[in-house]
Design a protein around this motif. Structure first.
Motif, PDB file in Angstrom:
ATOM      1  N   ASP A   1     102.058   2.271-106.757  1.00 22.55           N
ATOM      2  CA  ASP A   1     100.640   2.606-106.672  1.00 22.55           C
ATOM      3  C   ASP A   1      99.783   1.356-106.718  1.00 22.55           C
ATOM      4  O   ASP A   1     100.153   0.326-106.209  1.00 22.55           O
TER       5      ASP A   1
ATOM      6  N   ASN B   1      93.442   9.111-114.068  1.00 19.64           N
ATOM      7  CA  ASN B   1      93.999  10.071-113.112  1.00 19.64           C
ATOM      8  C   ASN B   1      94.633   9.322-111.944  1.00 19.64           C
ATOM      9  O   ASN B   1      93.949   8.608-111.209  1.00 19.64           O
ATOM     10  N   LEU B   2      95.952   9.499-111.778  1.00 17.06           N
ATOM     11  CA  LEU B   2      96.718   8.703-110.822  1.00 17.06           C
ATOM     12  C   LEU B   2      97.433   9.567-109.791  1.00 17.06           C
ATOM     13  O   LEU B   2      97.665  10.766-109.998  1.00 17.06           O
TER      14      LEU B   2
ATOM     15  N   GLN C   1     100.983   9.651-107.417  1.00 21.58           N
ATOM     16  CA  GLN C   1     102.324   9.127-107.156  1.00 21.58           C
ATOM     17  C   GLN C   1     102.794   9.739-105.839  1.00 21.58           C
ATOM     18  O   GLN C   1     102.396  10.860-105.501  1.00 21.58           O
TER      19      GLN C   1
ATOM     20  N   SER D   1     103.618  17.388-110.613  1.00 21.86           N
ATOM     21  CA  SER D   1     102.593  16.881-111.521  1.00 21.86           C
ATOM     22  C   SER D   1     103.186  16.723-112.917  1.00 21.86           C
ATOM     23  O   SER D   1     104.154  17.402-113.277  1.00 21.86           O
TER      24      SER D   1
ATOM     25  N   TYR E   1      99.155  12.668-113.554  1.00 22.74           N
ATOM     26  CA  TYR E   1      99.784  12.330-112.277  1.00 22.74           C
ATOM     27  C   TYR E   1      99.882  13.562-111.374  1.00 22.74           C
ATOM     28  O   TYR E   1     100.189  14.666-111.841  1.00 22.74           O
TER      29      TYR E   1
ATOM     30  N   LYS F   1      90.696  11.411-108.477  1.00 22.99           N
ATOM     31  CA  LYS F   1      91.689  10.384-108.788  1.00 22.99           C
ATOM     32  C   LYS F   1      91.008   9.030-108.899  1.00 22.99           C
ATOM     33  O   LYS F   1      90.001   8.767-108.241  1.00 22.99           O
TER      34      LYS F   1
END
Length: 570
Positions: free
Chosen positions: A31, A57-58, A60, A245, A267, A285
């Protein structure tokens, strides 16, 4: 840091674990990160930031294949393990391995073979203490043949006493050179003096595991977030083993929890770049990677950040599929495919994210000799795009096989970027190699790992991020019978070079350097065992209120231990 020109001696001393691709990672699974100024957050800044909601908040791009440190081989797994668990050492904000669960530096015997570590007071997430036995158990479990660990032998052979003998079936895994003298004292015995040994202690395969917990979980161990114990900055939550998630939550049992500001990291797996960008722009995000048209669209955006990377992506040519020899066992077929596609256009037009064409296996700006010379300069460009040479090798290979046409499968990922790249490669290869038909098999990352392990593929688009800062981290992959060599490649001369590099030439740095260059030339420009495609570059958007994320050039991609939120509009 990723772009620092470290001299050769320092690179040996700073060797640490990884990706993909380790470690076989997805091509855009890594990322984003903040810029370097964010890495050195002051105490005052983090105290102010603590007044805000500390939630990150990411995105992947791949699922979690496993959270078992003995079995993990991929970038996603190593990245998460780096944030939820902790070994004797950890990479700090300057990417130097420093004591973590080890209470200071160990004592070392005069011959450099025996290290004695004293453990600090620290707990697992269930409140029980982390003990020396947790390290002994985990390392021996990684070398137990019944565990079927790929990274155990890869990281421990030639390092820990008896590891190589265990891998060869000449000793029991219980004879590995690690022993808990008492709850707080761990004795480690090496096969030979290793100058960079302490740095290896930060790598994921050397993480501890609590024996009683692992045994109680049985086959369910590490299959979901409740089936793992954590001793790092965060704990994993709401992961069912297959879902798209999950969360990281601040670990209140962590010994250094006062320096952890984030309370929650959310995620979601998002494989389409268009969807990821939409989630970023609407505020759902805080970071997203950019590729292709989106990289060009946001090229001038003030929230754009660029990151160099040390991961190489390449074709793996499988010479034996499910016990049957494949056309790729022919060196001329491998050469033809390697030279038949335009890498420059692939990197600049299809990916368009800062990645560069790769004409070697070991990346540039990664390893340097004592005079500061890049390893990349030794061999220069190899396996260059050349249609005439590709066709000549192709015709010769077809004649040797006694056929006039071939159908080959390319195994790739199921992300948006993967699909675009695979379509480009298919078009290039079919256009430039008459008689070749390419079929595409695009599958989720964990499925691709299984197919790779079982050697159930023809050509695979694979990636490798280094586990430590030395060309050997790349070159060691293709040793005959090695755990990562799932393509039946074998060359006795290459194997001998690998033995010499970390054996008779270990302390002769110039000779070792030359031997590694010769080994790379064999696999790329003589045997065409692999076909380099590109060296990854990363382009992404990051919200300005995200601070203190530390990017690592090898090992787990990122550390969130020091990250925090500051200045977010409420």
């Amino acid at each position: 840091m990723k772009n620092s020109k470290l001299v050769w001696l320092l690179s040996l001393l700073l060797v640490v674990g990884l990706f993909l691709a380790a470690c076989g990672g997805d091509e855009d699974a890594k990322d984003t990160t903040t810029d370097t100024d964010d890495k050195d957050a002051t105490t005052e800044e983090t105290e102010v930031a603590a007044d805000e909601e500390q939630v990150l908040n990411l995105i992947q791009t791949a699922e979690i294949p496993t959270m078992d440190s003995a079995l993990v081989t991929d970038a996603v797994g190593f990245d998460l393990l780096n944030n939820v668990n902790e070994g004797l050492y950890r990479l700090n904000q300057e990417n130097v391995a420093v004591p973590a669960i080890s209470d200071g530096e160990p004592t070392v015997s005069e011959d450099g073979l025996v290290y004695t570590f004293t453990l600090r007071d620290s707990n697992w997430s269930d409140g029980t203490p982390v003990t020396a036995n947790d390290f002994e158990f985990a390392w021996k479990r990684a070398m137990n043949p019944d565990t079927a660990s790929e990274y155990g032998p890869y990281m421990m052979n030639g390092v820990l006493k008896n590891a190589t003998a265990i891998s060869n079936g000449e000793a029991e895994y219980t004879e590995l050179g690690v022993k808990a003298l008492d709850e707080k004292t761990l004795e480690v015995t090496l096969e030979k003096p290793i100058p960079y040994f302490l740095s290896l202690m930060s790598f994921g395969t050397y993480l501890p595991q609590k024996e009683e917990f692992v045994t109680a979980q049985g086959e369910n161990y590490a299959k979901n977030s409740d089936a793992v114990l954590y001793n790092g900055p965060f704990t994993l939550a709401n992961w069912d083993g297959t879902g798209l998630s999950w969360q990281l939550l601040k670990n209140e049992q962590y010994w250094d929890k006062e320096n952890v500001k984030l309370t929650e990291i959310n995620y979601d797996v998002v494989k389409e770049n268009s969807t990821a960008v939409n989630l970023y722009t609407n505020g759902e995000k805080d970071r997203t990677s950019l590729t292709g048209e989106y990289a060009m669209q946001y090229a001038a955006d003030p929230e754009l950040l660029l990151e160099a990377d040390t991961s190489t992506f390449y074709f793996k040519y499988n010479q034996e599929r499910l016990g049957e020899k494949t056309p790729l066992a022919n060196v001329n077929i491998r050469e033809a495919i390697t030279k038949a596609f335009n890498k420059e256009d692939l990197a600049s037009v299809v990916l368009a994210n800062g990645s560069t064409a790769a004409y070697s296996f070991v990346p540039s700006e990664f390893a340097f000799d004592e005079d500061g010379n890049d390893f990349r300069e030794v061999n220069g460009d190899m396996a260059v795009f050349n249609v005439d040479e590709a066709k000549a090798a192709w015709d010769k290979g077809l004649k040797e096989l006694g056929v006039t046409e071939l159908t080959l499968e390319i195994l790739g990922g199921d992300t948006e970027t993967s699909k675009k790249m695979d379509e480009y490669l298919k078009s290039q290869l079919e256009t430039n190699l008459p008689g070749l038909t390419i079929t595409l098999k695009e599958v989720p990352f964990n499925v691709r790992l299984d197919l790779d392990t079982n050697q159930d593929y023809d050509i695979q688009v694979a990636g490798w991020g280094p586990d430590y800062q030395d060309p050997f981290s790349f070159l060691s992959l293709w040793e005959t019978g090695g755990g990562n060599n799932q393509m039946s490649y074998s060359n006795p001369e290459y194997d001998q070079l690998l033995q010499d590099i970390n054996g008779s030439l270990a302390l002769d740095l110039p000779a070792r350097w030359e031997a590694m260059a010769k080994a790379e030339k064999i696999i790329v420009d003589q045997d065409y065992a692999v076909g380099p495609i590109y060296q990854r570059g990363l382009m992404f958007l990051v919200k300005p209120y995200v601070k203190g994320i530390v990017a690592h050039p090898f090992g787990g991609d990122y550390s969130y231990k020091w990250a925090y939120i500051e200045g977010k509009t409420k």
